[in-house]
Design a protein around this motif. Structure first.
Motif, mmCIF file in Angstrom:
data_model
loop_
_atom_site.group_PDB
_atom_site.id
_atom_site.type_symbol
_atom_site.label_atom_id
_atom_site.label_comp_id
_atom_site.label_asym_id
_atom_site.label_seq_id
_atom_site.Cartn_x
_atom_site.Cartn_y
_atom_site.Cartn_z
ATOM 1 N N LEU A 1 -7.533 -19.934 37.610
ATOM 2 C CA LEU A 1 -7.493 -18.573 37.009
ATOM 3 C C LEU A 1 -6.293 -17.911 37.940
ATOM 4 O O LEU A 1 -6.544 -17.646 39.153
ATOM 5 N N ARG B 1 -3.925 -15.146 39.364
ATOM 6 C CA ARG B 1 -3.962 -13.430 39.289
ATOM 7 C C ARG B 1 -2.698 -12.941 38.851
ATOM 8 O O ARG B 1 -1.651 -13.493 39.708
ATOM 9 N N ARG C 1 0.578 -10.123 38.943
ATOM 10 C CA ARG C 1 0.962 -9.414 39.791
ATOM 11 C C ARG C 1 0.546 -8.097 39.846
ATOM 12 O O ARG C 1 0.219 -7.362 40.818
ATOM 13 N N THR D 1 -2.424 -6.103 38.800
ATOM 14 C CA THR D 1 -3.832 -6.218 38.142
ATOM 15 C C THR D 1 -4.457 -4.929 37.929
ATOM 16 O O THR D 1 -5.060 -4.854 37.041
ATOM 17 N N ARG E 1 -10.148 -7.889 36.315
ATOM 18 C CA ARG E 1 -10.942 -9.091 36.687
ATOM 19 C C ARG E 1 -10.973 -10.037 35.425
ATOM 20 O O ARG E 1 -10.966 -9.591 34.245
ATOM 21 N N PRO E 2 -11.063 -11.519 35.520
ATOM 22 C CA PRO E 2 -11.003 -12.417 34.421
ATOM 23 C C PRO E 2 -12.685 -12.567 33.846
ATOM 24 O O PRO E 2 -13.341 -12.146 34.608
ATOM 25 N N GLN F 1 -13.917 -15.308 38.726
ATOM 26 C CA GLN F 1 -13.074 -14.867 39.931
ATOM 27 C C GLN F 1 -11.757 -15.483 39.662
ATOM 28 O O GLN F 1 -11.811 -16.607 39.181
ATOM 29 N N TRP F 2 -10.877 -15.053 40.535
ATOM 30 C CA TRP F 2 -9.511 -15.562 40.333
ATOM 31 C C TRP F 2 -9.841 -16.790 41.178
ATOM 32 O O TRP F 2 -10.284 -16.810 42.348
ATOM 33 N N CYS G 1 -8.456 -10.777 30.720
ATOM 34 C CA CYS G 1 -8.551 -9.891 31.715
ATOM 35 C C CYS G 1 -8.919 -8.512 31.342
ATOM 36 O O CYS G 1 -8.815 -8.397 30.183
ATOM 37 N N ASN H 1 -10.023 -4.514 32.818
ATOM 38 C CA ASN H 1 -10.300 -3.457 33.929
ATOM 39 C C ASN H 1 -10.996 -2.266 33.132
ATOM 40 O O ASN H 1 -11.671 -2.467 31.992
ATOM 41 N N ARG I 1 -2.583 -18.153 32.953
ATOM 42 C CA ARG I 1 -1.560 -17.180 33.345
ATOM 43 C C ARG I 1 -1.419 -16.031 32.433
ATOM 44 O O ARG I 1 -1.481 -16.192 31.167
ATOM 45 N N SER I 2 -1.722 -14.558 32.891
ATOM 46 C CA SER I 2 -1.428 -13.555 32.197
ATOM 47 C C SER I 2 -0.092 -13.391 31.933
ATOM 48 O O SER I 2 0.589 -13.785 32.885
#
Length: 102
Positions: A18, A20, A22, A24, A28-29, A41-42, A61, A63, A84-85
Motif C-alpha cells: 500500500l 501512501r 503525497r 494524505t 488511512r487505507p 497500514q501503509w 483510502c 479520512n 497506488r491512489s
C-alpha cells in the motif's frame, strides 16, 4: 462462497503493498476481502485469501470527511498487488497484480 480458514491454517497468502499518497490529509487505507473491510497500514502486508483465486480484493483510502482512491481486482493467480491512489485525494486508485515467474 468459500471463506478462508482462520489465520495460521490458510495455505494461500498474498502480499499487498500500500503506497501512501503525497497528500494524505490524515487518510488511512482500508482493505476489503470479498466485501469485508479490514483496517490496514501503509506499507507491505500479507492477507489470507481462498486458494481457488476467486477472492475479490479492494483498497480505498479514507479520512474523517470522505473516501477516495478506491480500486479492486480479483486475485486469480497473482501472488501480490501494488496499490497506488491518485495524486490528489479524489478519484480512483490503481491496484496492479504481481506474479512470480514459475
Amino acid at each position: 462462497m468459500d471463506t478462508p480458514l482462520p489465520s495460521g491454517t490458510t495455505k494461500r497468502r498474498i502480499t499487498l503493498d500500500l503506497g501512501r499518497p503525497r497528500l494524505t490529509w490524515g487518510a488511512r487505507p482500508t482493505v476489503t476481502i470479498d466485501g469485508v473491510g479490514h483496517p490496514a497500514q501503509w506499507g507491505t502486508g500479507t492477507w489470507a485469501v481462498a486458494e481457488d483465486g476467486s477472492t475479490t480484493i479492494g483498497v480505498s483510502c479514507f479520512n474523517r470527511l470522505w473516501r477516495f482512491g478506491t480500486a479492486s481486482s480479483t486475485v486469480g493467480d497473482a501472488d501480490g498487488f501494488t496499490y497506488r491512489s491518485g495524486a490528489l485525494p479524489m478519484g480512483a486508485g490503481r491496484l496492479t497484480a504481481r506474479r512470480t515467474a514459475d
